[in-house]
Design an enzyme around this catalytic site. Sequence first.
Site, mmCIF file in Angstrom:
data_model
loop_
_atom_site.group_PDB
_atom_site.id
_atom_site.type_symbol
_atom_site.label_atom_id
_atom_site.label_comp_id
_atom_site.label_asym_id
_atom_site.label_seq_id
_atom_site.Cartn_x
_atom_site.Cartn_y
_atom_site.Cartn_z
ATOM 1 N N GLN A 191 -4.119 -1.357 10.020
ATOM 2 C CA GLN A 191 -4.286 -2.811 9.566
ATOM 3 C C GLN A 191 -4.795 -3.969 10.346
ATOM 4 O O GLN A 191 -4.170 -3.715 11.549
ATOM 5 C CB GLN A 191 -2.602 -3.184 9.092
ATOM 6 C CG GLN A 191 -2.736 -4.464 8.357
ATOM 7 C CD GLN A 191 -3.543 -4.581 7.159
ATOM 8 O OE1 GLN A 191 -3.506 -3.249 6.269
ATOM 9 N NE2 GLN A 191 -4.164 -5.501 6.672
ATOM 10 N N LYS A 216 0.656 -1.104 -0.183
ATOM 11 C CA LYS A 216 -0.169 0.107 0.166
ATOM 12 C C LYS A 216 1.011 1.403 -0.269
ATOM 13 O O LYS A 216 0.772 2.286 -0.631
ATOM 14 C CB LYS A 216 -0.947 0.107 1.180
ATOM 15 C CG LYS A 216 -1.957 -1.139 1.349
ATOM 16 C CD LYS A 216 -2.922 -1.231 2.265
ATOM 17 C CE LYS A 216 -4.055 -2.023 2.205
ATOM 18 N NZ LYS A 216 -4.562 -2.378 3.581
ATOM 19 N N ASP A 236 -11.046 3.099 4.685
ATOM 20 C CA ASP A 236 -11.366 1.669 4.462
ATOM 21 C C ASP A 236 -12.919 1.355 4.444
ATOM 22 O O ASP A 236 -13.140 0.182 4.240
ATOM 23 C CB ASP A 236 -10.891 0.881 5.836
ATOM 24 C CG ASP A 236 -9.455 0.114 5.462
ATOM 25 O OD1 ASP A 236 -9.383 -0.130 4.139
ATOM 26 O OD2 ASP A 236 -8.674 -0.273 6.384
#
Length: 296
Positions: free
Chosen positions: A97, A53, A120
Site C-alpha cells: 500500500q 480490500k 497492482d
Amino acid sequence: MAAELMDGKLLAQEMKEELKAQVEELKSKGITPGLGVILVGDNPASKSYVTSKEKACERIGIFSDDTRLPDTITEEELLSHVDRMNRDDKIHGILVQLPLPKHIDEDKIINAISPDKDVDGFHPVSVGRMVLGQETFLPCTPHGCLKLLERYDVETEGAEVVVIGRSNIVGKPVANLLMRKDKPGNSTVTVCHTRTKKEDLLTHTKKADIIIVASGFPNTLTADMVKDGVVVIDVGINRVEDASRERGYRLIGDADFDSLKEKCSKITPVPGGVGPMTITMLLFNTVQSARNRLSK
C-alpha cells in the site's frame, strides 16, 4: 437531458459474483487464490483502504496474508517481507500500500515485486507489457474505467477522448489503454494536465466524446467546458467540509457533477463510480494470477 449514471458499485457487485464462482472453481482444482497485503504505518486513509480490500477478498473466498508494519521499519526489512511473499506459492498477488514513509524508496519496493505477482500493475515490466499491448496485469483504476465504458456500451472506437491528468497511476495508463487496438480502445486520445493552458484545455474538452478527469482537484471539469452528450468518467475523490453532514464533510469528484449531469449522456457518480471498481479489478488480477498458476 438527464445523464445516465454509470453505477460502479452495481458493476463491482456483479463482477465479484463472477469472480466468486471462478474462485470456487479454482479451489475445486486445489488452488486458493492468495493476496499478500503489506501496510506500513498508521495512515488512516491507507488503513481504511487496505481493510476494504481484505474484506472484499474474504467475501469472494480469496486468502489474504495481512502484514502490518511500523513506519520505523527499514527499507531492507520491508524488502525482506516482499521477498518472502515472492517465494510463497500460496500468494498469487502482492499489494504494497502506497504511500510509504519518506525514508523508503517506493520505486525500489515496487521493482522488488515479482512481475508474476504484480496485481497492482505498477512494475516496469507490467507497464512495458501494457504499452506494447502484451498480456499483463493492468493497473486497477484505469482498468476499472474501461470496464465501466464497456458495461455501459460507450463506443470508444474512433471517439475523441480527453484525459485530464498525467499520473503514473491513472492518467498515463488509461490514455495508453484507450489508444490500443483492443475493445474498448481505438480512440483518439489527448492528455491534458496542470501545465495545459486554460484556453487549450477548453478547445480539447469541448470537442471530446469522452472525458476522463483525474486531476485531483474539485471542479476541474464544469458544464461550460463540454458539449452535449459527452460521457464523463470522474476518478477524483475530494473531501470538502459540509456542516449538514454528521461527519462534517462529504466526498466529491474532480468534475462538477450537479451541472454536468444535465449535459452529459452518461456520468460516474462520486462516491459509487470508479472507486468500487478499483478494488474489484485488484481481485480480478489476483484471480487471474491464480489461473495463470494453474495453466503452468
